[in-house]
Design a protein around this motif. Structure first.
Motif, short mmCIF file in Angstrom:
data_model
loop_
_atom_site.label_atom_id
_atom_site.label_comp_id
_atom_site.label_asym_id
_atom_site.label_seq_id
_atom_site.Cartn_x
_atom_site.Cartn_y
_atom_site.Cartn_z
N MET A 1 -6.59 -3.06 0.18
CA MET A 1 -5.99 -4.38 -0.19
C MET A 1 -5.41 -4.00 -1.46
O MET A 1 -4.57 -4.60 -1.75
CB MET A 1 -7.13 -5.21 -0.53
N ARG A 2 -5.95 -3.17 -1.92
CA ARG A 2 -5.63 -2.93 -3.57
C ARG A 2 -4.15 -2.53 -3.64
O ARG A 2 -3.13 -2.92 -4.37
CB ARG A 2 -6.37 -1.86 -4.09
N THR A 3 -3.62 -1.57 -2.60
CA THR A 3 -2.20 -1.07 -2.55
C THR A 3 -1.19 -2.08 -2.16
O THR A 3 -0.17 -2.23 -2.93
CB THR A 3 -2.19 -0.02 -1.51
N LEU A 4 -1.42 -3.10 -1.43
CA LEU A 4 -0.57 -3.94 -1.07
C LEU A 4 -0.53 -5.11 -2.16
O LEU A 4 0.65 -5.61 -2.41
CB LEU A 4 -1.07 -4.92 0.39
N CYS A 5 -1.62 -5.46 -2.88
CA CYS A 5 -1.64 -6.49 -3.79
C CYS A 5 -0.90 -5.67 -5.12
O CYS A 5 -0.19 -6.41 -5.66
CB CYS A 5 -3.12 -6.89 -4.05
N ALA A 6 -1.13 -4.62 -5.33
CA ALA A 6 -0.41 -3.82 -6.38
C ALA A 6 0.80 -3.89 -6.21
O ALA A 6 1.59 -4.08 -7.18
CB ALA A 6 -1.08 -2.49 -6.60
N SER A 7 1.58 -3.72 -5.02
CA SER A 7 2.97 -3.53 -4.63
C SER A 7 3.45 -4.89 -4.96
O SER A 7 4.62 -4.99 -5.22
CB SER A 7 3.09 -3.15 -3.36
N THR A 8 2.98 -5.92 -4.65
CA THR A 8 3.26 -7.16 -4.80
C THR A 8 3.31 -7.59 -6.27
O THR A 8 4.46 -8.35 -6.70
CB THR A 8 2.45 -8.44 -3.92
N ASP A 100 -9.04 -2.88 5.03
CA ASP A 100 -10.36 -2.30 4.41
C ASP A 100 -11.36 -2.24 5.53
O ASP A 100 -12.11 -1.59 5.31
CB ASP A 100 -10.54 -3.44 3.09
N GLU A 101 -11.41 -3.60 6.29
CA GLU A 101 -12.58 -3.37 7.15
C GLU A 101 -12.17 -2.58 8.22
O GLU A 101 -13.24 -2.04 8.76
CB GLU A 101 -12.21 -4.91 7.71
N ALA A 102 -11.02 -2.40 8.78
CA ALA A 102 -10.77 -1.54 9.72
C ALA A 102 -11.23 -0.12 9.06
O ALA A 102 -11.87 0.93 9.80
CB ALA A 102 -9.28 -1.30 10.27
N LYS A 103 -10.76 0.32 7.97
CA LYS A 103 -11.09 1.46 7.30
C LYS A 103 -12.52 1.60 7.26
O LYS A 103 -13.12 2.79 7.62
CB LYS A 103 -10.48 1.65 5.95
N ALA A 104 -13.25 0.74 6.93
CA ALA A 104 -14.81 0.99 6.97
C ALA A 104 -15.25 1.05 8.15
O ALA A 104 -16.45 1.92 8.36
CB ALA A 104 -15.35 -0.41 6.17
N ARG A 105 -14.92 0.37 9.26
CA ARG A 105 -15.48 0.74 10.70
C ARG A 105 -15.17 1.95 11.13
O ARG A 105 -15.92 2.65 11.70
CB ARG A 105 -14.58 -0.33 11.48
N PHE A 106 -13.98 2.48 10.93
CA PHE A 106 -13.74 4.08 11.33
C PHE A 106 -14.51 4.98 10.57
O PHE A 106 -14.93 5.87 11.02
CB PHE A 106 -12.18 4.28 11.05
N ALA A 107 -14.74 4.61 9.17
CA ALA A 107 -15.58 5.61 8.37
C ALA A 107 -17.02 5.47 8.99
O ALA A 107 -17.87 6.68 9.08
CB ALA A 107 -15.37 5.15 7.04
#
Length: 120
Positions: A1-8, A100-107
């Motif tokens: 989320m941080r990357t997308l929000c920071a880009s905006t 972020d949820e998908a990354k947590a699931r994969f981790a």
């Protein structure tokens, strides 16, 4: 989320700067007031890039979006640009959380796979 929000937010930083240049041409506004308000909003964009994942960061981002739309009173194009960036902010938050949820699931899956006993 941080990357997308920071880009905006970085995109908004530039839009606010350009809106300040346009607002300077309004004879009813003092140049110092325009740049004080624009500078504070631009600084807020940069600071929010680091705060977006902290409590209240997304809410402050929404407040910035509303202020950007409200700046259309002085620079009418900002009604449109504010709405565009509010939509981008929503998408950044919404899809960023999904990523972020998908990354947590994969981790978690990788962790459980690496801790499973080897069948050799």
């Amino acid at each position: 989320m941080r990357t997308l929000c920071a880009s905006t937010l970085i995109g908004e930083f530039f839009i606010i700067g350009f809106a300040g240049l346009v607002a300077m041409k309004d004879p009813g506004l003092s140049v110092s007031t325009v740049w004080l308000v624009s500078g504070i909003a631009m600084l807020l964009c940069v600071l929010l890039c680091g705060m977006v994942t902290r409590p209240g960061g997304v809410a402050l981002g929404w407040a910035l979006q509303l202020a950007l739309i409200a700046s259309g009173v002085f620079v009418p194009t900002m009604y449109f640009m504010g709405a565009v960036f509010a939509a981008l902010w929503w998408a950044s938050v919404h899809f960023g959380r999904k990523v972020d949820e998908a990354k947590a699931r994969f981790a978690a899956q990788a962790e459980s796979a690496s801790s499973a006993p080897d069948a050799a």
